[in-house]
Design a protein around this motif. Structure first.
Motif, mmCIF file in Angstrom:
data_model
loop_
_atom_site.group_PDB
_atom_site.id
_atom_site.type_symbol
_atom_site.label_atom_id
_atom_site.label_comp_id
_atom_site.label_asym_id
_atom_site.label_seq_id
_atom_site.Cartn_x
_atom_site.Cartn_y
_atom_site.Cartn_z
ATOM 1 N N GLN A 1 -11.285 27.330 -18.103
ATOM 2 C CA GLN A 1 -9.617 26.877 -18.560
ATOM 3 C C GLN A 1 -9.436 26.995 -20.332
ATOM 4 O OE1 GLN A 1 -7.564 24.689 -15.856
ATOM 5 N NE2 GLN A 1 -9.163 23.295 -15.715
ATOM 6 N N HIS B 1 -9.333 34.621 -18.041
ATOM 7 C CA HIS B 1 -9.223 34.033 -16.831
ATOM 8 C C HIS B 1 -8.544 34.684 -15.627
ATOM 9 C CE1 HIS B 1 -5.803 32.593 -19.379
ATOM 10 N NE2 HIS B 1 -5.231 33.429 -18.539
ATOM 11 N N LYS C 1 -16.779 24.447 -18.328
ATOM 12 C CA LYS C 1 -15.825 23.463 -18.247
ATOM 13 C C LYS C 1 -16.202 22.216 -19.093
ATOM 14 C CE LYS C 1 -13.565 20.248 -15.034
ATOM 15 N NZ LYS C 1 -12.479 19.998 -16.207
ATOM 16 N N THR D 1 -11.888 23.815 -12.151
ATOM 17 C CA THR D 1 -10.698 22.672 -12.459
ATOM 18 C C THR D 1 -11.382 21.187 -12.026
ATOM 19 O OG1 THR D 1 -9.985 23.018 -10.103
ATOM 20 C CG2 THR D 1 -8.798 24.080 -12.021
ATOM 21 N N SER E 1 -3.364 21.106 -15.088
ATOM 22 C CA SER E 1 -4.345 22.100 -14.482
ATOM 23 C C SER E 1 -5.346 21.442 -13.699
ATOM 24 C CB SER E 1 -4.569 23.237 -15.230
ATOM 25 O OG SER E 1 -5.174 22.983 -16.586
ATOM 26 N N ALA F 1 -7.029 30.455 -14.251
ATOM 27 C CA ALA F 1 -7.220 29.298 -14.850
ATOM 28 C C ALA F 1 -6.108 28.718 -15.802
ATOM 29 C CB ALA F 1 -8.397 29.471 -15.850
#
Lengths: 345, 510
Positions: B39, B200, B216, B240, B457, B510
């Motif tokens: 992301q 993404h 991440k 996520t 998100s 993302a």
């Protein structure tokens, strides 16, 4: 833009010579120079005579040498406000060293050159090391030099103008190089015109045909990217500041040996005229774009207007107003042409 | 499987206040397209800069071609065979194509360019990339974005790059240009180059990628996954999902049975989102969950008036707000903490108290002049309420950590005595450890009677923080209900279901 046929794929299109010409940065200045010339040639008696031409060519030449150097610097993304006062500083240095201290004239000329290059290098060094805008840094050196030209010169020789220059031994030797004239078709051409043309040719050739020329465009157009691919940004920029200082030295010598004197306020206020000429010649204030020939043409326009106004019988004080209008006009036209060029992609 | 061409182990990069990379591992082999997925804020850009030699890692090691490598500057990375093509293509518009390709390593003799030589060499490179139509003498500024990208690639090849890092190369391209880009990438792969492809867009990764690594929170959470076969749900969960599970402060007092303070009814903006309706009572936290590009930020910005609604109404305490007017929204008591704090919310070089009082200056001014001491003490009080650390109102905001910067934005709206708080990605750029503090603060504010809307998100974050949740996909609310009755998997299922039902499944993940 100017091609009559619409090419099927812009990427394989061969651009016509006209379109290619219109894309050159100096094209606007070339057209403007022709218009200004025709205007004064048709409306005044003396402008297009050999005597008239020699006057405006001489004015154009000293401005033009500086404008070309300033254009290189602007393409490299920087300004030099100390460029104007540098012409006085170098002339005064030679004058004081020879008339007051009796130094050999050639040695004095070399000392002036060394001092000029040192100031240029210092300008560049401060800009690169501190990250301050060159506008501020050179504004500082501009005022320092201005103070030196007035106060220090007065302190040493007791007045603010060099006198007795022509009595200095061997004065005639450098005068041949910097202060002589020659006849072409009835016009008395000052040697500064030769210098002007030579400087323009060399600068154009550096810009278009050498590695250093690539670097100048690169540091002005995308400094971060240039550094990443290994362009010597530091060296290039310092070299550019030294180039304007070098041009200041040339013009300082030209003025000194043409008039045999130099005053403490010589060159003050000229720095902006150089920038105007460079911009009229197609340089962008943001860097990365412009041409040496354009700046030389900008200076030619300046010289013609400068002499054309009194020839027309107008009050010569209007000159500055005309220059301002020219600058704005040039910027607007350049802006418009570039937008069109971008849209045509 | 061939030996790794490039291997990164345990890369750590810290900036004042934030640990941007916190143990990244990456293995890239010759002849593969290795995708880097994550992301915004996961650390992709920082990692790219480490690869390019623009940043030096604080810890960890880089092995290139079996040898330990240390890139002191970008040129060292280039010399080692790693070329980076940034998203904002770093070409010099005023130079010709050939000059750009060879910039910094010009083909020259005694400083004089050999124009015909470099044009010929540039032409060979462009032909090898399948783009003979780009003339080497052409001014680069006149090329399209796709053309410039080709020039950037030619530049990389001219340096004999073995690894070519491409940062979201498709972002500047039209769909049909992307096809051309992929053909070039496939040729490069076939010739044994390694491509690190950052994007993404899942759909692109499936088309072009061989293997992928997921980042991440500055860490590698999965490496060496097959790019084509790994299920989308797994990838989204990896990107996520919360690795360190944070404490979410649950509601302690029952929600007062009050009239809704904020009512959004049938809100829509053409091509962005349609028919969004929800209401928030004082003390309630409503979350908007969804992936990037779903329209979450657009929705809150429209509620706030920063974007002009085409349809629908926003009502605060019974009064309908004028469309597209931030002034009206602020006057009615709305406050927005935007997604990009640094570019949209904060004056980074100003003192903390100045940033806090920014929205309340009229209160501290008389006849147009601000009264500094009153401003300062009131702002200081607000910064204490949210516990900005260090407790120094004169400190420059830039030097604060991400979490404390976020608190400054919150304090601003407290000082403004706002009644409805819109929070867009409140924990972006905030260290994982400092997040619980922000959560507690948000809950406390709600308990004091504010109506809060949270966008994130991070699905776990939305669910953990809010009382009610709206799931947004593709500009539409696909689910709405109490957060306690749904979990992250359900949310993902609903998003995926709506993606599949809308036949033009972008796969923007993302």
């Amino acid at each position: 833009m100017a091609t009559a046929t619409a090419p099927p794929d812009e990427r394989v299109a061969t651009t016509g010579p006209v379109a290619r010409l219109l894309k050159r940065p100096e094209i606007g200045a070339l057209i403007a120079a022709l218009v200004v010339f025709l205007f004064f040639a048709l409306t005044t008696e003396t402008f297009a005579t050999p005597a008239g031409a020699s006057t405006w060519l001489q004015t154009s030449s000293t401005i033009g040498i500086m404008a070309v150097a300033v254009a290189l610097l602007m393409i490299g993304g920087e300004f030099d406000l100390s460029a104007g006062v540098m012409t006085g500083f170098t002339g005064l240095t030679v004058g004081v060293l020879t008339t007051h201290w009796g130094l050999n004239i050639w040695v004095a000329i070399v000392v002036a050159l060394a001092l000029a290059l040192a100031v240029g290098a210092l300008n560049g060094f401060m800009v690169m090391k501190t990250g301050l805008p060159s506008f501020i840094v050179t504004l500082g050196t501009f005022f320092v030099l201005q103070g030196i030209d007035l106060a220090l010169v007065k302190l040493i020789i007791g007045q603010v103008a060099i006198q007795g220059m022509s009595n200095v031994p061997y004065y005639d030797q450098p005068k041949k190089l910097f202060g002589s004239t020659f006849e072409v078709g009835g016009a008395t051409i000052h040697v500064s015109v030769i210098w002007w043309i030579a400087v323009t040719i060399i600068a154009s050739w550096i810009l278009m045909r050498t590695r250093a020329g690539n670097w100048i465009f690169a540091v002005g157009g995308a400094q971060g990217a240039s550094r990443q691919v290994g362009v010597p940004v530091f060296r290039t920029k310092i070299g550019l500041f030294m180039t304007t200082a070098f041009a200041g030295w040339i013009v300082g010598m030209l003025v000194l040996f043409r008039t045999s004197t130099v005053q403490s306020n010589t060159g003050i206020g000229q720095e902006f005229i150089y920038i105007i000429c460079a911009v009229v010649g197609g340089c962008l204030l943001t860097g990365g774009y412009g041409s040496a020939v354009g700046a030389a043409l900008g200076a030619l326009i300046y010289g013609m207007v400068n002499q054309g106004i009194p020839y027309s019988g107008w009050d010569s004080n209007w000159l500055k107003a005309v220059l301002g209008v020219m600058l704005l006009g040039a910027c607007l036209i350049n802006n418009w042409v570039r937008k069109r060029a971008e849209n045509a992609r | 499987m061939p030996a790794p061409l490039l291997q990164l182990t345990g890369i750590v990069k810290e900036f004042p206040g934030v640990r941007a990379l916190d143990g990244v591992d990456l293995v890239v082999r010759a002849g593969e397209v290795h995708c880097l997925l994550g992301q915004n804020g996961a650390g992709k850009s920082t990692l790219i800069k480490v690869l390019a030699g623009a940043y030096q890692p604080d810890e960890g090691e880089i092995v290139m071609d079996g040898e330990h490598a240390h890139f002191a500057d970008p040129q060292a990375a280039l010399a080692a065979g790693i070329a980076t093509i940034y998203q904002e293509l770093d070409l010099v518009d005023g130079l010709s194509v050939a000059d750009n390709i060879f910039l910094g390593h010009e083909r020259s003799r005694f400083g004089f360019s050999r124009v015909s030589d470099s044009n010929r060499a540039a032409r060979e490179l462009l032909v090898s990339l399948g783009h003979p139509e780009i003339r080497p003498s052409r001014e680069t500024g006149s090329l399209s974005a796709a053309g410039k990208q080709i020039v950037s690639m030619a530049r990389a090849l001219s340096r004999q790059a073995q690894v070519i890092v491409m940062d979201e190369p498709s972002a500047v391209l039209d769909p049909d240009e992307v096809g051309g880009l992929f053909r070039v990438i496939e040729d490069l792969r076939a010739s044994g180059k390694a491509i690190v492809y950052i994007s993404h867009r899942l759909e692109e990764i499936r088309r072009i990628g061989d293997r992928l690594t997921v980042l991440k929170d500055g860490r590698t959470v999965a490496a060496d996954l097959p790019a084509r076969e790994t299920p989308t749900s797994e990838l989204i969960a990896l990107m996520t999902g919360r690795e360190v599970s944070a404490e979410y402060p649950r509601r302690t007092t029952p929600l007062p049975d009050a009239e809704p303070l904020l009512v959004v009814d049938g809100l829509g903006r053409t091509d962005e989102f349609e028919d969004v309706s929800f209401s928030v009572r004082p003390g309630e936290i409503v979350g908007l969950a969804g992936l990037v590009g779903a329209g979450r930020s657009e929705i809150v910005e429209t509620v706030y008036g920063a974007r002009r609604a085409d349809r629908g109404t926003v009502t605060v305490d019974g009064r309908t707000l004028r469309r597209g007017s931030v002034d009206a929204a602020v006057a009615a008591g709305l406050g927005l903490c935007p997604e990009e704090r640094k570019s949209q919310g904060l004056v980074l070089d100003e003192a903390v108290y100045r940033n806090i009082s920014l929205a309340s200056l009229p209160r501290f001014s008389r006849f147009g002049a601000t009264r500094d001491s009153a401003e300062r003490s009131a702002a200081h009080e607000a910064s204490r309420t949210v516990d900005v650390r260090p407790d120094d109102p004169d400190r420059v905001v830039r030097t604060l950590s991400g979490g404390n910067q976020q608190k400054v934005v919150l304090a601003r709206w407290l000082l403004r005595s706002c009644r409805v708080l819109l929070l867009d990605e409140p924990t972006r750029g905030v260290d994982v450890g400092a997040r619980s503090e922000i959560y507690t603060l948000i809950r406390t504010l709600a308990d004091e009677g504010l109506a809060v809307v949270v966008v994130s998100s991070d699905i776990d974050e939305v669910l953990g923080l809010s009382d009610r949740v709206l799931v947004v996909a593709d500009g539409r609310v696909v689910h709405s209900g109490p957060s306690a009755e749904i979990d992250a998997h359900n949310v993902l299922d609903r998003i995926l279901a709506s993606n599949e039902s809308s036949h033009e499944s972008e796969g923007d993940a993302a």
